[in-house]
Design a protein around this motif. Structure first.
Motif, PDB file in Angstrom:
ATOM      1  N   UNK A   3       0.866  -1.180   0.000  1.00  0.00           N
ATOM      2  CA  UNK A   3       0.000   0.000   0.000  1.00  0.00           C
ATOM      3  C   UNK A   3       0.900   1.225   0.000  1.00  0.00           C
ATOM      4  N   UNK A   4       0.519   2.231  -0.753  1.00  0.00           N
ATOM      5  CA  UNK A   4       1.355   3.410  -0.923  1.00  0.00           C
ATOM      6  C   UNK A   4       0.531   4.658  -0.656  1.00  0.00           C
ATOM      7  N   UNK A   5       1.149   5.630  -0.006  1.00  0.00           N
ATOM      8  CA  UNK A   5       0.502   6.913   0.244  1.00  0.00           C
ATOM      9  C   UNK A   5       1.525   8.012   0.013  1.00  0.00           C
ATOM     10  N   UNK A  89       7.051  -0.455   6.975  1.00  0.00           N
ATOM     11  CA  UNK A  89       6.741   0.772   6.239  1.00  0.00           C
ATOM     12  C   UNK A  89       8.018   1.576   6.065  1.00  0.00           C
ATOM     13  N   UNK A  90       8.194   2.107   4.865  1.00  0.00           N
ATOM     14  CA  UNK A  90       9.296   3.029   4.588  1.00  0.00           C
ATOM     15  C   UNK A  90       8.689   4.381   4.239  1.00  0.00           C
ATOM     16  N   UNK A  91       9.270   5.437   4.802  1.00  0.00           N
ATOM     17  CA  UNK A  91       8.754   6.790   4.636  1.00  0.00           C
ATOM     18  C   UNK A  91       9.854   7.672   4.050  1.00  0.00           C
ATOM     19  N   UNK A  92       9.503   8.489   3.067  1.00  0.00           N
ATOM     20  CA  UNK A  92      10.491   9.346   2.412  1.00  0.00           C
ATOM     21  C   UNK A  92       9.997  10.787   2.367  1.00  0.00           C
ATOM     22  N   UNK A  93      10.878  11.704   2.759  1.00  0.00           N
ATOM     23  CA  UNK A  93      10.673  13.141   2.578  1.00  0.00           C
ATOM     24  C   UNK A  93      11.545  13.603   1.428  1.00  0.00           C
ATOM     25  N   UNK A 116      -0.733  -3.435   5.071  1.00  0.00           N
ATOM     26  CA  UNK A 116      -1.118  -2.048   5.347  1.00  0.00           C
ATOM     27  C   UNK A 116      -2.547  -1.812   4.879  1.00  0.00           C
ATOM     28  N   UNK A 117      -3.472  -1.781   5.809  1.00  0.00           N
ATOM     29  CA  UNK A 117      -4.895  -1.669   5.492  1.00  0.00           C
ATOM     30  C   UNK A 117      -5.258  -0.269   5.013  1.00  0.00           C
TER      31      UNK A 117
END
Length: 141
Positions: A3-5, A89-93, A116-117
């Motif tokens: 899942x991507x946001x 989860x991986x998070x990028x700025x 990831x719901x």
């Protein structure tokens, strides 16, 4: 499948000013964050930061990538109390210059594991939007 946001915002400040705030990874602009403790330098890949949120949640994040040239960093959650529902989860700025008017395009993306719901993704969406709004207010004043 994951899942991507991704959420973004144009901030009325030059890239250098925005990057100077974000690269510290202390999230001092965001009201949901109570405190951040860094194990080493915020730009050292592999470094861990402990983030305590206003609601009492405590998470440890490991820095996976850091680039002064590209004005971006990526991190992952390695511990959370209470536990998060997505396995990973991986998070990028990213901060990109808008050359027409010397503003900055800020993008914050998250790539969640397959578990990831929709609830997790939507929670991330609204938290990112709020955080980016608070970042803009902090930098535009």
């Amino acid at each position: 499948m994951s899942s991507y946001n991704v959420e973004s915002r144009v901030i009325k400040a030059p890239v250098t000013k925005v990057w100077d705030v974000l690269k510290k990874q202390d999230f001092s602009f965001w009201s949901l964050v109570k405190s951040v403790e860094l194990s080493t330098s915020p730009s050292e890949v592999g470094s861990v930061r402990k983030t305590t949120f206003a609601d009492g949640t405590i998470q440890k994040h490991r820095l996976l990538e850091f680039s002064e040239i590209k004005h971006q960093f990526t991190y992952e959650i390695i511990e959370s109390e209470p536990a998060v529902t997505a396995l990973s989860a991986q998070h990028t700025f990213k901060v990109i210059p808008v050359t027409a008017d010397n503003t900055s395009f800020v993008q914050w993306s998250s790539d969640f594991s397959a578990d990831g719901s929709l609830e997790v993704v939507m929670d991330a969406k609204y938290k990112k939007l709020d955080a980016l709004e608070e970042l803009a207010k902090a930098l535009e004043n």
